[in-house]
Design a protein around this motif. Structure first.
Motif, PDB file in Angstrom:
ATOM      1  N   UNK A 187      32.139  40.621  42.974  1.00 60.20           N
ATOM      2  CA  UNK A 187      33.505  41.062  43.272  1.00 60.20           C
ATOM      3  C   UNK A 187      34.188  40.033  44.160  1.00 60.20           C
ATOM      4  N   UNK A 188      35.440  39.712  43.857  1.00 63.79           N
ATOM      5  CA  UNK A 188      36.261  38.879  44.729  1.00 63.79           C
ATOM      6  C   UNK A 188      37.556  39.632  45.021  1.00 63.79           C
ATOM      7  N   UNK A 189      38.417  39.034  45.831  1.00 64.02           N
ATOM      8  CA  UNK A 189      39.695  39.684  46.127  1.00 64.02           C
ATOM      9  C   UNK A 189      40.548  39.841  44.872  1.00 64.02           C
ATOM     10  N   UNK A 190      40.399  38.918  43.934  1.00 69.36           N
ATOM     11  CA  UNK A 190      41.289  38.892  42.772  1.00 69.36           C
ATOM     12  C   UNK A 190      40.683  39.483  41.508  1.00 69.36           C
ATOM     13  N   UNK A 191      39.351  39.511  41.438  1.00 65.00           N
ATOM     14  CA  UNK A 191      38.730  39.941  40.182  1.00 65.00           C
ATOM     15  C   UNK A 191      37.294  40.389  40.403  1.00 65.00           C
ATOM     16  N   UNK A 192      36.767  41.034  39.365  1.00 67.87           N
ATOM     17  CA  UNK A 192      35.347  41.363  39.313  1.00 67.87           C
ATOM     18  C   UNK A 192      34.768  40.637  38.110  1.00 67.87           C
ATOM     19  N   UNK A 193      33.612  39.992  38.306  1.00 68.19           N
ATOM     20  CA  UNK A 193      32.990  39.210  37.244  1.00 68.19           C
ATOM     21  C   UNK A 193      31.635  39.816  36.885  1.00 68.19           C
ATOM     22  N   UNK A 194      31.445  40.052  35.612  1.00 69.28           N
ATOM     23  CA  UNK A 194      30.200  40.631  35.119  1.00 69.28           C
ATOM     24  C   UNK A 194      29.301  39.518  34.582  1.00 69.28           C
ATOM     25  N   UNK A 195      28.036  39.514  35.026  1.00 64.30           N
ATOM     26  CA  UNK A 195      27.094  38.477  34.604  1.00 64.30           C
ATOM     27  C   UNK A 195      25.876  39.087  33.926  1.00 64.30           C
TER      28      UNK A 195
END
Length: 239
Positions: free
Chosen positions: A154-162
């Motif tokens: 999770x970041x301030x701008x987005x969530x990234x799925x790995x």
């Protein structure tokens, strides 16, 4: 005769009503089951909603916070990610600047801290109690990967799925720690080598246009254990 016809009609109506009642008796439980199933799935949060990170408060404590890493089923890996531009600051310093053996989860200093490099590296200590990246060694156990193939940043701008596609032990000077790749044939060759050296053939495909994240921790005898994951989805915050 008219009375008989009326009786016959009433009997037909009664039979029809009985058949309708029987059909409803069979149908209603099925409809309720579908409704319960729909309600269950609606209640389950999607991957980018499982965690709400208060970055404003975190950055007040330490402006070096750039994200949060969260594993679906590994309770110990649930930490903020920090970036200082070097590989020393958070080795033995906690989020609040205090001396700490466990340090923090932090990003490679040569990376750009937006998680959009072709190859990004995160470091964490291999703690005996499984904290920090101490739980990663469990990927060497049979059956562990199948239940723990995914995680989220999770970041301030987005969530990234790995999705994890490879893991292995490597020397400290391994090419695994190379950054600065472009989406070209050189990067494609690098990914091919990661797949070849993996302890497990996960069946996950990766290529030069993918974003890859490596998790690295100590493994003993001068080796490090690395887990490689490819970004498979992303979701902008607030969308």
């Amino acid at each position: 005769m008219k009375r008989n016809r009326n009786i016959g009609s009433l009997l037909l109506m009664a039979v029809g009503l009985l058949l309708m009642a029987a059909a409803l008796y069979e149908l209603i439980p099925a409809l309720l089951a579908y409704k319960r199933a729909d309600d269950t799935y609606e209640a389950l949060p999607v991957w980018y909603e499982v965690l709400q990170v208060d970055f404003e408060t975190l950055k007040e404590a330490n402006p070096d916070v750039i994200g949060w890493i969260y594993f679906d089923n590994i309770e110990q890996i649930d930490y903020p990610i920090l970036y200082s531009g070097d590989d020393e600051t958070y080795l033995h310093t906690d989020l609040y600047g205090n001396a700490s053996k466990s340090g923090c989860i932090f990003m490679e200093g040569n990376n750009v801290p937006d998680f959009n490099d072709c190859h990004t590296i995160l470091y964490g200590h291999n703690m005996k109690n499984g904290s920090m990246f101490g739980s990663l060694k469990q990927y060497k156990n049979d059956g562990f990967y199948e239940k723990n193939a995914y995680f989220t940043v999770f970041t301030e701008d987005a969530a990234y799925r790995y999705q994890i596609f490879a893991y292995s032990d490597v020397p400290e000077d391994s090419d695994v720690y190379t950054t600065g790749y472009l989406p070209d044939e050189t990067f494609d060759g690098f990914l091919t080598e990661l797949l070849k050296s993996s302890y497990k053939d996960t069946g996950v495909t990766v290529g030069k246009d993918d974003k890859v994240l490596t998790l690295s921790t100590c493994s003993g005898d001068g080796l490090r254990f690395v887990v490689h994951a490819v970004r498979v989805d992303e979701h902008e915050s607030g969308v």
